[in-house]
Every structure is written in C-alpha cells, then in structure tokens.
Write an enzyme that holds these catalytic residues in place. Structure first.
Site, short mmCIF file in Angstrom:
data_model
loop_
_atom_site.label_atom_id
_atom_site.label_comp_id
_atom_site.label_asym_id
_atom_site.label_seq_id
_atom_site.Cartn_x
_atom_site.Cartn_y
_atom_site.Cartn_z
N SER A 141 -2.80 -7.78 2.88
CA SER A 141 -3.12 -8.03 3.78
C SER A 141 -3.80 -9.25 4.53
O SER A 141 -3.20 -9.34 6.02
CB SER A 141 -3.96 -6.75 4.93
OG SER A 141 -3.92 -5.58 3.90
N LYS B 142 -17.61 -6.80 6.44
CA LYS B 142 -16.40 -7.34 6.29
C LYS B 142 -16.02 -7.52 7.92
O LYS B 142 -16.41 -5.97 8.44
CB LYS B 142 -15.21 -6.39 5.35
CG LYS B 142 -15.09 -6.20 4.02
CD LYS B 142 -13.53 -6.27 3.54
CE LYS B 142 -13.40 -6.11 2.33
NZ LYS B 142 -12.93 -5.56 1.67
N ARG C 52 -2.10 -5.44 -8.23
CA ARG C 52 -0.54 -6.34 -8.63
C ARG C 52 -0.32 -7.59 -9.58
O ARG C 52 0.63 -7.66 -10.05
CB ARG C 52 -1.23 -6.96 -7.31
CG ARG C 52 -0.50 -6.66 -5.93
CD ARG C 52 -1.34 -6.51 -4.63
NE ARG C 52 -2.38 -6.74 -4.76
CZ ARG C 52 -3.68 -6.95 -3.88
NH1 ARG C 52 -3.09 -7.44 -2.46
NH2 ARG C 52 -5.33 -6.34 -3.55
N HIS D 86 0.71 -1.33 -0.06
CA HIS D 86 0.19 0.00 0.40
C HIS D 86 0.61 1.09 0.20
O HIS D 86 0.47 2.44 -0.92
CB HIS D 86 -1.22 -0.58 1.59
CG HIS D 86 -1.76 -1.45 1.15
ND1 HIS D 86 -1.44 -2.41 2.25
CD2 HIS D 86 -2.73 -1.50 0.22
CE1 HIS D 86 -2.69 -2.68 2.67
NE2 HIS D 86 -3.77 -2.50 1.53
P1 ADP Z 1 -9.53 -3.71 -0.47
O1 ADP Z 1 -10.31 -4.45 0.30
O2 ADP Z 1 -9.97 -2.45 -1.37
O3 ADP Z 1 -9.25 -4.47 -1.32
P2 ADP Z 1 -6.70 -3.55 0.07
O4 ADP Z 1 -7.02 -2.28 2.06
O5 ADP Z 1 -6.83 -4.76 -0.15
O6 ADP Z 1 -8.42 -2.76 -0.32
O7 ADP Z 1 -6.27 -2.53 -0.87
C1 ADP Z 1 -6.28 -0.83 -1.39
C2 ADP Z 1 -5.73 -0.89 -2.82
O8 ADP Z 1 -4.81 -0.81 -2.13
C3 ADP Z 1 -6.80 -1.19 -3.73
O9 ADP Z 1 -6.16 -1.51 -4.63
C4 ADP Z 1 -4.84 -2.69 -3.83
O10 ADP Z 1 -5.38 -3.76 -5.35
C5 ADP Z 1 -4.40 -2.22 -3.79
N1 ADP Z 1 -3.01 -3.06 -3.22
C6 ADP Z 1 -2.93 -3.59 -1.76
N2 ADP Z 1 -1.61 -4.58 -1.95
C7 ADP Z 1 -1.04 -4.18 -2.42
C8 ADP Z 1 0.27 -4.30 -3.33
N3 ADP Z 1 0.93 -5.61 -2.07
N4 ADP Z 1 0.70 -3.65 -3.88
C9 ADP Z 1 -0.34 -2.83 -4.72
N5 ADP Z 1 -0.96 -2.81 -4.51
C10 ADP Z 1 -1.93 -3.27 -3.47
#
Ligand code: ADP
Length: 163
Positions: A128, A41, A90, A17
C-alpha cells in the site's frame, strides 16, 4: 461453517490483498476482511473511506464480509467465531514480523490458527505504501489497485494539490 478473518490496514486495498482474499475464500466458508484500527498509524484514508473501498472492491464476492475492529485480534477472532487468521506472505522480509505475530497470537489464544498464503509472484513487490507514493507523484496505479481505489487516490491527490 469455517470462518476466517483477514486483518490489515488496507490503506488502501491493493490487487495483492485481493489476490490473498481470492485464495482464502476457496479455503473457508466465509472470510471477514477487517480493518485493524491502529492509533499509532496515521493512514492516508479514513476508516470510513477504507471501508467503502473494501466494500466496493469485494462486492462480487458472496462469502466476504467487510468490518473493522479495535483491540486484540484474538479477541475479535473469538467474537466472530473464526477458526483462522489469514495473512499474506510476500517475501522473507515479511516473515519475521509475521512469525512473531502468529506465535504471540497463538500464545494468547491457541484455538485460533494463523494461515499464511502466498500471492501470485507478480504481487510480491506490491504494498500500500508504494501505491500511495506512486499516486502522490502522479504515477499510474491502475495495474496495482482496483478501479475504485484508483479513483479515490486521484481524488485525494487533487484535494491535496488544491488544498
Ligand atoms: P498491515 O499493516 O497489518 O501489514 P496491510 O494492509 O499492509 O496490513 O496488509 C495486510 C495483510 O496483507 C498482511 O498480511 C500483508 O502481508 C498482506 N499483503 C499486503 N500486500 C500484499 C501483497 N502484495 N501480496 C500478498 N500479501 C499482501
């Protein structure tokens, strides 16, 4: 002033992130990293805990604001006068869901553009839920999350073990 919002669950925020955030701040004058409250969630960390971790992890960034919101993302974007929504891509597996969301958001409000950014390839496998899983089993997550998150995960684990 070009404002972007970077929405997500951030349960917890990872170095992936933060990689996306670092790229976004180069493109926009201000980036609002914001927790989307999602009643369907059940996150490991409360909203307050996630906000604290976001604040701590981004305190070196001058043009980053931390926030949370409920409701439609496009409504929130409009209320913040944001020009863009930032999302991380990703892998192909992210693409279908992200495309659907981006096109739906465009349909709801054509003025807000979704911008996709690709992280450094070392973060492409990182998310996450994997971090939560490693931590739950006592594994070392220091490579994947900022120190404040590592400490919070450790605290959670101890609480779960003792509780
Ligand atoms: P959501 O529940 O909306 O998917 P996340 O907290 O998992 O929220 O992720 C928020 C954003 O960050 C999303 O666009 C996700 O694709 C991106 N993201 C999460 N992990 C990574 C990573 N390792 N590299 C790049 N982008 C990421």
């Amino acid at each position: 002033m070009r404002i972007a919002i970077y929405p997500g669950t951030f349960d917890p925020i990872t170095n992936g992130h933060l990689d996306i955030l670092d790229r976004a701040v180069k493109l926009f004058d201000k980036v609002i990293i914001t927790i989307a409250r999602n009643p369907s969630k059940s996150p490991l960390f409360s909203e307050e805990e996630r906000l604290d971790m976001l604040r701590e992890a981004t305190k070196g960034h001058r043009n980053v604001e931390v926030d949370s919101f409920e409701g439609l993302l496009v409504d929130y974007a409009r209320s913040k006068q944001a020009a863009a929504i930032v999302r991380g891509l990703r892998a192909i597996s992210d693409f279908e869901y992200e495309l659907q969301m981006a096109l739906m958001n465009r349909k709801l409000d054509a003025a807000v553009e979704t911008v996709f950014l690709m992280p450094n390839e070392k973060y492409t496998y990182l998310n996450s839920s994997i971090v939560r899983e490693i931590s739950r089993h006592g594994g070392d997550v220091s490579e994947f999350v900022p120190p404040t998150v590592r400490r919070s995960l450790e605290r959670k684990r101890r609480m779960k073990l003792s509780g």
